[in-house]
Design an enzyme around this catalytic site. Structure first.
Site, PDB file in Angstrom:
ATOM      1  CG  LEU A 161      -2.214  -0.659   1.255  1.00 30.07           C
ATOM      2  CD1 LEU A 161      -2.866  -0.549   2.634  1.00 30.07           C
ATOM      3  CD2 LEU A 161      -3.137  -0.094   0.210  1.00 30.07           C
ATOM      4  CG  ASP A 162       1.017   3.836  -3.306  1.00 29.25           C
ATOM      5  OD1 ASP A 162       1.981   3.105  -3.591  1.00 29.25           O
ATOM      6  OD2 ASP A 162       0.125   4.135  -4.112  1.00 29.25           O
ATOM      7  CG  HIS A 163       3.822   7.636   1.523  1.00 37.48           C
ATOM      8  ND1 HIS A 163       4.052   7.749   0.170  1.00 37.48           N
ATOM      9  CD2 HIS A 163       3.607   8.883   1.977  1.00 37.48           C
ATOM     10  CE1 HIS A 163       3.974   9.020  -0.170  1.00 37.48           C
ATOM     11  NE2 HIS A 163       3.715   9.736   0.905  1.00 37.48           N
ATOM     12  NE  ARG A 217       0.466   7.428  -6.560  1.00 33.02           N
ATOM     13  CZ  ARG A 217       0.295   7.769  -5.291  1.00 33.02           C
ATOM     14  NH1 ARG A 217       0.807   7.006  -4.344  1.00 33.02           N
ATOM     15  NH2 ARG A 217      -0.374   8.835  -4.950  1.00 33.02           N
TER      16      ARG A 217
END
Length: 179
Positions: free
Chosen positions: A43-45, A142
């Site tokens: 999961l992206d930050h 994303r």
């Protein structure tokens, strides 16, 4: 075999080791003291929600590898109010720079009962926001953010709620539960 469900807070990196450059950011090591487990996917930050961790390489591959097409459900706060055409475009699949996406399940939902985000999202008085439930079977970089932007509704907040049959239900941000 160990399997952990973690509710990753906004701003946390999906790795146990700190970054070598830039300002220090929190990592999984700041929340999970369970030796030998590794994230099954990322999961992206700037995304929140369900992250599964395991010590089983085969299970990790099954969860993370797009070839298995495990459904991943996200609660997505978007700018504006998507109309039926935008929802249908998401359901049919949209074309991104790296090619078309697989069809998704997309529906408008009422504001979910989620924890407050820290920091809060940007709010514009002149532009409303709304929530979608979006289920995809891929895992491109994303991807959800790019899909909502492609239909004219940029993502403001992204919370992964479910992977396959595993959900975030009952797990507070920064907490984990053994499954």
């Amino acid at each position: 075999m160990a399997l952990i469900a973690f509710n990753k807070p906004f701003g946390v990196l999906c790795q146990f080791s700190p970054e070598r450059t830039g300002p220090p950011r929190p990592t999984l090591a700041d929340f999970i003291d369970f030796p030998g487990v590794y994230p099954a996917g990322r999961l992206d930050h700037d995304s929140e929600g369900l992250l599964l961790l395991t010590d089983d390489g085969h299970l990790q591959s099954h969860i993370a590898d797009p070839r298995h097409k495990l459904p991943k459900t996200y609660l997505v706060q978007v700018e504006g109010e998507p109309d039926e055409a935008a929802l249908q475009a998401l359901c049919k699949g949209v074309t991104l720079k790296d090619g078309p996406t697989l069809p998704a399940r997309a529906e408008r939902i009422d504001d979910p009962a989620l924890w407050p985000r820290d920091p809060p999202i940007r709010v514009r008085k002149s532009i409303p926001d709304s929530w979608l439930r979006l289920t995809i079977r891929e895992g491109r970089n994303r991807q959800v953010r790019r899909m909502t932007a492609a239909v004219g509704h940029p993502t403001l907040r992204l919370v992964r709620w479910q992977i396959g049959d595993w959900t975030l239900d009952g797990i507070a941000p920064g907490e984990w539960r053994a499954l």
